[in-house]
Design an enzyme around this catalytic site. Sequence first.
Site, PDB file in Angstrom:
ATOM      1  N   SER A 240     -27.895  -2.240 -20.196  1.00  0.00           N
ATOM      2  CA  SER A 240     -29.279  -2.861 -19.283  1.00  0.00           C
ATOM      3  C   SER A 240     -29.008  -2.479 -18.015  1.00  0.00           C
ATOM      4  CB  SER A 240     -30.462  -3.458 -20.240  1.00  0.00           C
ATOM      5  OG  SER A 240     -29.551  -4.988 -19.427  1.00  0.00           O
ATOM      6  N   GLY A 244     -26.786  -4.080 -15.418  1.00  0.00           N
ATOM      7  CA  GLY A 244     -26.396  -3.421 -14.311  1.00  0.00           C
ATOM      8  C   GLY A 244     -26.467  -4.204 -12.832  1.00  0.00           C
ATOM      9  N   GLU A 261     -23.662   2.986 -15.907  1.00  0.00           N
ATOM     10  CA  GLU A 261     -24.844   4.036 -17.129  1.00  0.00           C
ATOM     11  C   GLU A 261     -25.857   2.923 -17.527  1.00  0.00           C
ATOM     12  OE1 GLU A 261     -25.814   5.471 -19.768  1.00  0.00           O
ATOM     13  OE2 GLU A 261     -24.202   5.597 -20.805  1.00  0.00           O
TER      14      GLU A 261
HETATM   15  C1  UN1 Z   1     -25.104   5.966 -24.532  1.00  0.00           C
HETATM   16  O1  UN1 Z   1     -26.698   6.236 -25.346  1.00  0.00           O
HETATM   17  O2  UN1 Z   1     -24.900   5.809 -24.193  1.00  0.00           O
HETATM   18  O3  UN1 Z   1     -25.857  12.584 -24.550  1.00  0.00           O
HETATM   19  C2  UN1 Z   1     -24.757   7.000 -24.908  1.00  0.00           C
HETATM   20  C3  UN1 Z   1     -26.019  12.098 -26.218  1.00  0.00           C
HETATM   21  C4  UN1 Z   1     -24.917  10.708 -26.129  1.00  0.00           C
HETATM   22  C5  UN1 Z   1     -24.226   9.731 -25.494  1.00  0.00           C
HETATM   23  C6  UN1 Z   1     -25.477   8.850 -25.135  1.00  0.00           C
HETATM   24  N1  UN1 Z   1     -23.509  12.039 -25.810  1.00  0.00           N
HETATM   25  O4  UN1 Z   1     -26.789  11.131 -26.402  1.00  0.00           O
END
Ligand code: UN1
Length: 505
Positions: A240, A244, A261
């Site tokens: 979340s 982060g 991320e």
């Molecule tokens: C995520 O939801 O943390 O592009 C990653 C996508 C996947 C990765 C999602 N390859 O939906």
Amino acid sequence: MTQTTLNTVDITLFSALNVDKNIYQGGDQIVRSPIDGSTIGLVNYLPAADVAAVIDQSQAAFEQWRKIPAPRRGELVRILGEVLREHKEDLAQVVTLEAGKITQEALGEVQEMIDICDFAVGLSRQLYGLTIASERPGHHMRETWHPVGPVGIISAFNFPVAVWSWNAALALIAGNSIVWKPSEKTPLTAIACQALFEKAVARFGSDAPANLSSLIVGDRDAGEALVNDERVPLISATGSTRMGREVGKAVAARFGRSILELGGNNAMILTPSADLELATRAILFSAVGTAGQRCTTLRRLIVHKDVKAQVLEKLKKSYQTVSIGNPTENNLVGPLVDEASFNAMQDALAQAKEQGGEVFGGERQLADVYPDAYYVAPAIAEMPAQTDVVKHETFAPILYVLEYENFEDALRLNNEVPQGLSSCVFTTDVREAEIFQSAVGSDCGIANVNIGTSGAEIGGAFGGEKETGGGRESGSDAWKGYMRRQTNTINYSRELPLAQGIKFD
Ligand code: UN1
């Protein structure tokens, strides 16, 4: 949530890998399956005070591993990919059981692990630096890339294994050791990955030091101990925006590096020239797939007023027929991860109504069959404007629909949220497609044309801007984030000319 006794869940993978039962059935922390709320494991948490000792060991492993030539390090990752291929179905089964993903998507997630392993093996022979022209005679310059140290990996429940592998595969070929703190909701998949890694190490041989990969099954305090430890130069955290923000600050305060991320609030701009059949299918996968629990899930549909009614009619039909239920059976939508997630969804829908929205779907399903699990009908909320609730990421299948007339307004709406992960446009107009991907177009890390927002391949760099955190993982040159760059100037002359022509004698 009443059941506290252990269902004897037969986890094929654990028996196949001879994982000690005490690790997954002998602890005091209950692991529940989102499928029916039953207890599927009992694990122990590592006390936060013991994290330092794990990092000691990881540091020692790093000091050995960095000396192994990168292509040989790649060989370990190649074997990991091989082991993952051998156990693909079994690992996917654990993902389904613990995260509630439908079998197809769980298999896809393991495939994503295999793909990144293959990618990283190639990279292990391509950790290229530059040669740079020197301004001084008899000198040359170059750039070299070196391992950084133990890499901390913090991952979320929704991609319990793939996100670890993106980080692990790159960190390992880069010459780093890894320390993994998985989500508290998914310790079993993490235990499984650790066992698979150990199997790969056994096949690889003695070049791999002990504790090259360490697993911290623990709570928030254990995560904090990892984040605050100065010996961990890099923390890669997925989860979340709230998490982060804290991790980013703590790591920056000690001058560490982080790869973040975080949340997404991904939109599709659906233009009048689009192939509506294709767009509807893309919306369905992106918005309801994984029960709306991907960071790349489609959360906003910005649709042109001329096609809105037609698209909504099609969509509502599909939403009504999409099969919701047990992810091990032939359904397209599995459960939400837990009750808190269900409550957050209901709360967001109530807010959407208060803010002038018209809500379709969103009701709890199958409560009589699974009183301790949370299945929902995916929801569509037609909104009069991009109100507060639309700007917030709710980790559930809610698709907010906004109408537009001019393409510039659609772009503005796309960008007018705090998050910046993924985005897409459906159009057959080349100008719109190019503008969307230009400097004045989408402000997201991912901007697609005629495919949905979710389901990225591993070959591209994955991540986004603004509150998504700015990090990039997975493909392209994301490997550089796991290494330190060194500039080298070499003098092969008998003189000592100074740069900038300075005379100092
Ligand atoms: C995520 O939801 O943390 O592009 C990653 C996508 C996947 C990765 C999602 N390859 O939906």
